[in-house]
Design a protein around this motif. Structure first.
Motif, PDB file in Angstrom:
ATOM      1  N   HIS A 105       0.861  -1.181   0.000  1.00 41.23           N
ATOM      2  CA  HIS A 105       0.000   0.000   0.000  1.00 41.23           C
ATOM      3  C   HIS A 105       0.898   1.232   0.000  1.00 41.23           C
ATOM      4  CE1 HIS A 105      -3.597  -2.408   1.204  1.00 41.23           C
ATOM      5  NE2 HIS A 105      -2.637  -3.187   1.682  1.00 41.23           N
ATOM      6  N   MET A 106       0.708   2.133  -0.965  1.00 40.40           N
ATOM      7  CA  MET A 106       1.574   3.300  -1.093  1.00 40.40           C
ATOM      8  C   MET A 106       0.862   4.567  -0.656  1.00 40.40           C
ATOM      9  SD  MET A 106       3.975   2.810  -4.415  1.00 40.40           S
ATOM     10  CE  MET A 106       4.998   1.329  -4.540  1.00 40.40           C
ATOM     11  N   ILE A 107       1.645   5.451  -0.024  1.00 35.04           N
ATOM     12  CA  ILE A 107       1.150   6.743   0.438  1.00 35.04           C
ATOM     13  C   ILE A 107       2.104   7.807  -0.110  1.00 35.04           C
ATOM     14  CG2 ILE A 107       0.564   8.157   2.438  1.00 35.04           C
ATOM     15  CD1 ILE A 107       0.239   5.515   4.021  1.00 35.04           C
ATOM     16  N   GLY A 108       1.585   8.709  -0.946  1.00 33.98           N
ATOM     17  CA  GLY A 108       2.427   9.717  -1.569  1.00 33.98           C
ATOM     18  C   GLY A 108       1.931  11.117  -1.282  1.00 33.98           C
ATOM     19  N   HIS A 109       2.870  12.038  -1.116  1.00 33.60           N
ATOM     20  CA  HIS A 109       2.527  13.443  -0.885  1.00 33.60           C
ATOM     21  C   HIS A 109       3.165  14.314  -1.959  1.00 33.60           C
ATOM     22  CE1 HIS A 109       3.657  17.455   0.904  1.00 33.60           C
ATOM     23  NE2 HIS A 109       2.338  17.495   0.916  1.00 33.60           N
ATOM     24  N   SER A 110       2.380  15.244  -2.526  1.00 32.57           N
ATOM     25  CA  SER A 110       2.871  16.215  -3.509  1.00 32.57           C
ATOM     26  C   SER A 110       3.520  15.472  -4.680  1.00 32.57           C
ATOM     27  CB  SER A 110       3.823  17.202  -2.816  1.00 32.57           C
ATOM     28  OG  SER A 110       4.085  18.323  -3.620  1.00 32.57           O
ATOM     29  N   MET A 111       4.811  15.671  -4.950  1.00 31.13           N
ATOM     30  CA  MET A 111       5.449  14.947  -6.045  1.00 31.13           C
ATOM     31  C   MET A 111       5.428  13.444  -5.813  1.00 31.13           C
ATOM     32  SD  MET A 111       9.359  15.117  -7.503  1.00 31.13           S
ATOM     33  CE  MET A 111       9.854  13.783  -6.398  1.00 31.13           C
ATOM     34  N   GLY A 112       5.328  13.038  -4.545  1.00 31.25           N
ATOM     35  CA  GLY A 112       5.194  11.613  -4.249  1.00 31.25           C
ATOM     36  C   GLY A 112       3.930  11.016  -4.825  1.00 31.25           C
ATOM     37  N   VAL A 113       2.944  11.857  -5.126  1.00 34.95           N
ATOM     38  CA  VAL A 113       1.748  11.400  -5.838  1.00 34.95           C
ATOM     39  C   VAL A 113       2.125  10.957  -7.248  1.00 34.95           C
ATOM     40  CG1 VAL A 113      -0.454  12.172  -6.836  1.00 34.95           C
ATOM     41  CG2 VAL A 113       0.124  12.735  -4.455  1.00 34.95           C
ATOM     42  N   ASN A 114       2.986  11.720  -7.910  1.00 34.79           N
ATOM     43  CA  ASN A 114       3.449  11.331  -9.237  1.00 34.79           C
ATOM     44  C   ASN A 114       4.193   9.998  -9.192  1.00 34.79           C
ATOM     45  OD1 ASN A 114       3.559  14.517  -9.076  1.00 34.79           O
ATOM     46  ND2 ASN A 114       3.171  13.990 -11.210  1.00 34.79           N
ATOM     47  N   VAL A 115       5.045   9.842  -8.180  1.00 36.60           N
ATOM     48  CA  VAL A 115       5.788   8.587  -8.019  1.00 36.60           C
ATOM     49  C   VAL A 115       4.821   7.424  -7.808  1.00 36.60           C
ATOM     50  CG1 VAL A 115       7.415   7.339  -6.543  1.00 36.60           C
ATOM     51  CG2 VAL A 115       7.838   9.744  -7.105  1.00 36.60           C
ATOM     52  N   THR A 116       3.844   7.624  -6.942  1.00 32.41           N
ATOM     53  CA  THR A 116       2.888   6.568  -6.625  1.00 32.41           C
ATOM     54  C   THR A 116       2.037   6.200  -7.836  1.00 32.41           C
ATOM     55  OG1 THR A 116       2.814   7.328  -4.332  1.00 32.41           O
ATOM     56  CG2 THR A 116       1.012   5.924  -5.076  1.00 32.41           C
ATOM     57  N   LEU A 117       1.547   7.211  -8.542  1.00 33.79           N
ATOM     58  CA  LEU A 117       0.736   6.946  -9.737  1.00 33.79           C
ATOM     59  C   LEU A 117       1.553   6.244 -10.821  1.00 33.79           C
ATOM     60  CD1 LEU A 117      -1.304  10.263  -9.973  1.00 33.79           C
ATOM     61  CD2 LEU A 117      -2.245   7.987  -9.538  1.00 33.79           C
ATOM     62  N   GLU A 118       2.808   6.635 -10.957  1.00 30.72           N
ATOM     63  CA  GLU A 118       3.658   5.977 -11.949  1.00 30.72           C
ATOM     64  C   GLU A 118       3.846   4.507 -11.595  1.00 30.72           C
ATOM     65  OE1 GLU A 118       5.836   5.672 -15.470  1.00 30.72           O
ATOM     66  OE2 GLU A 118       4.583   7.322 -14.731  1.00 30.72           O
ATOM     67  N   TYR A 119       4.023   4.227 -10.312  1.00 28.32           N
ATOM     68  CA  TYR A 119       4.145   2.824  -9.899  1.00 28.32           C
ATOM     69  C   TYR A 119       2.849   2.066 -10.184  1.00 28.32           C
ATOM     70  CZ  TYR A 119       5.592  -1.281  -7.329  1.00 28.32           C
ATOM     71  OH  TYR A 119       5.947  -2.578  -7.017  1.00 28.32           O
ATOM     72  N   ALA A 120       1.723   2.684  -9.888  1.00 27.26           N
ATOM     73  CA  ALA A 120       0.430   2.030 -10.147  1.00 27.26           C
ATOM     74  C   ALA A 120       0.218   1.793 -11.634  1.00 27.26           C
ATOM     75  CB  ALA A 120      -0.702   2.878  -9.576  1.00 27.26           C
ATOM     76  N   ARG A 121       0.737   2.692 -12.472  1.00 25.51           N
ATOM     77  CA  ARG A 121       0.622   2.506 -13.915  1.00 25.51           C
ATOM     78  C   ARG A 121       1.519   1.365 -14.401  1.00 25.51           C
ATOM     79  NH1 ARG A 121       1.614   7.315 -18.272  1.00 25.51           N
ATOM     80  NH2 ARG A 121       3.532   7.650 -17.093  1.00 25.51           N
ATOM     81  N   LEU A 122       2.747   1.312 -13.894  1.00 26.46           N
ATOM     82  CA  LEU A 122       3.712   0.327 -14.374  1.00 26.46           C
ATOM     83  C   LEU A 122       3.498  -1.056 -13.770  1.00 26.46           C
ATOM     84  CD1 LEU A 122       7.010   2.436 -14.257  1.00 26.46           C
ATOM     85  CD2 LEU A 122       5.704   1.796 -16.291  1.00 26.46           C
ATOM     86  N   TYR A 123       3.076  -1.093 -12.502  1.00 28.35           N
ATOM     87  CA  TYR A 123       3.011  -2.373 -11.778  1.00 28.35           C
ATOM     88  C   TYR A 123       1.676  -2.510 -11.044  1.00 28.35           C
ATOM     89  CZ  TYR A 123       8.020  -1.907 -12.610  1.00 28.35           C
ATOM     90  OH  TYR A 123       9.252  -1.736 -13.197  1.00 28.35           O
ATOM     91  N   PRO A 124       0.572  -2.468 -11.758  1.00 26.80           N
ATOM     92  CA  PRO A 124      -0.745  -2.490 -11.091  1.00 26.80           C
ATOM     93  C   PRO A 124      -0.983  -3.743 -10.270  1.00 26.80           C
ATOM     94  CG  PRO A 124      -0.966  -2.867 -13.459  1.00 26.80           C
ATOM     95  CD  PRO A 124       0.445  -2.441 -13.232  1.00 26.80           C
ATOM     96  N   GLU A 125      -0.377  -4.855 -10.654  1.00 30.99           N
ATOM     97  CA  GLU A 125      -0.628  -6.102  -9.933  1.00 30.99           C
ATOM     98  C   GLU A 125       0.136  -6.170  -8.605  1.00 30.99           C
ATOM     99  OE1 GLU A 125       2.786  -6.978 -12.844  1.00 30.99           O
ATOM    100  OE2 GLU A 125       1.043  -5.643 -12.670  1.00 30.99           O
TER     101      GLU A 125
END
Length: 294
Positions: A105-125
Motif C-alpha cells: 500500500h503506497m502513500i504519496g505526498h505532492s510529487m510523491g503522488v506522481n511517483v505513486t501513480l507511476e508505480y500504479a501505472r507500471l506495476y498495477p498487480e
C-alpha cells in the motif's frame, strides 16, 4: 523516525544505489500482511511523514521508507537526468521484489503522488491501494498558487542559479537560518496556526542538503509527466486527500484525480494546507487507517 529501523542499500542498476529502511528484518517479512510504502514530495524528505510513521508503526504495520535516486543517502552516478518518475518507480519495484511482499500500500505526498501513480501505472498487480495527498497531474508551473507565476519566473531563477551558481547554492543551503524565509514558507505551504517554525526549519534544512539543480529538473519532470492520460486505466483503490486552504496546489486538482480514478474516495481537510498530514496528523492518520482497514 522508525522506532525499529533496519536500513540497507540496493543497487538497482550498475550506477544507482538506493537507501531504504524498514521496521522489520527482511527475512522476517510477513508477506500477506500490509506493507506501507511512503513517497515524499519535491525536494522533501521522510521528515514529512514524522507524524505518520510512529502512528502506523504503533498499529503494527510493516513500513518501508526510502530516498529517491540522487536524494540524500541514495546515489545516481549517471546524473540527475536519470531521476525520472519511471526510474524512481523501477528502483522502488526492484526493492519490493527483494522484499517479496504480497500486500503493498503506497502513500504519496505532492510529487510523491506522481511517483505513486507511476508505480500504479507500471506495476498495477503489485499495489493493493494508494493514498494521494496534495498532488497534481497537471504541470505545476501552470497551476501553483492558482496562477502561472512559477512558469513565468522559474526560467529566470534557473538562469540566475546557473550564472551565479556559488552565490545561489550558498543561499539555497542556508535559507533555513533566515527567519523571514522560514515565515514565507510557513505561510505559503503550511497552516501557520498548526505547524511550528521548528518543523519548517527542519524542512528547509533538508532541502539545502540537496542540489538546487535537482529541484529544477524534477519540476520539469512534473511538467512532462503524462500520467493524466492513464488515470482512467488505474483500478487501484485510492484515497485522495487535499487541504481546502492549499495555496500551492489548488484544491480542484484533487477533484480531477477523484473524477478520473474511478475506484477512489475524496477527503478534503478543513483548514488544511499543502501539507495536511503535518497540520492535522490525527485526522489524516485516522482517515488513512480507516481506508486501509476497508
Amino acid at each position: 523516525m522508525l522506532k525499529t529501523n533496519y536500513s540497507a542499500y540496493k543497487y538497482t542498476d550498475q550506477n544507482t544505489k538506493i537507501l531504504y529502511s524498514t521496521n522489520f528484518e527482511i527475512k522476517n517479512i510477513k508477506k500477506d500482511e500490509p506493507l506501507l510504502v511512503f513517497n515524499y514530495g519535491l525536494v522533501c524528505s521522510n521528515a514529512h511523514w514524522m507524524y505518520q510513521l510512529p502512528y502506523f508503526e504503533n498499529l503494527g504495520y510493516q513500513i518501508l521508507i526510502h530516498d529517491y535516486r540522487c536524494h540524500f543517502s541514495s546515489e545516481c552516478s549517471d546524473g540527475i537526468e536519470t531521476c525520472t518518475f519511471q526510474n524512481i518507480a523501477n528502483d522502488l519495484h526492484s526493492i519490493l521484489k527483494d522484499i517479496n511482499s504480497k500486500n503493498v500500500h503506497m502513500i504519496g505526498h505532492s510529487m510523491g503522488v506522481n511517483v505513486t501513480l507511476e508505480y500504479a501505472r507500471l506495476y498495477p498487480e503489485f499495489i493493493k491501494s494508494q493514498t494521494l495527498i496534495s498532488g497534481t497531474v497537471l504541470p505545476p508551473q501552470d497551476i501553483m498558487f492558482d496562477s502561472n507565476i512559477v512558469d513565468i519566473t522559474s526560467p529566470y531563477i534557473e538562469d540566475v542559479a546557473k550564472n551565479f551558481s556559488d552565490l545561489f547554492e550558498s543561499i539555497w543551503k542556508s535559507s533555513y537560518k533566515n527567519p523571514i524565509a522560514r515565515l514565507a514558507v510557513l505561510r505559503g505551504g503550511f497552516n501557520p496556526k498548526k505547524t511550528s517554525d521548528d518543523f519548517v526549519q527542519l524542512y528547509m534544512k533538508r532541502i539545502g542538503e540537496l542540489n538546487s539543480d535537482l529541484f529544477f529538473h524534477l519540476l520539469n519532470q512534473m511538467k512532462e509527466h503524462d500520467i493524466i492520460n492513464d488515470l482512467e486505466k488505474i483500478k487501484t483503490p485510492t484515497l485522495i486527500i487535499g487541504g481546502d486552504k492549499d495555496k500551492v496546489i489548488p484544491n480542484y486538482l484533487q477533484k480531477i484525480l477523484y473524477q478520473y480514478i474511478k475506484n477512489s474516495e475524496l477527503y478534503i481537510v478543513k483548514d488544511g494546507s499543502h501539507v495536511p498530514q503535518v497540520d492535522f496528523p490525527d485526522s489524516i492518520n485516522d482517515r488513512i487507517s480507516r481506508f486501509l482497514n476497508s
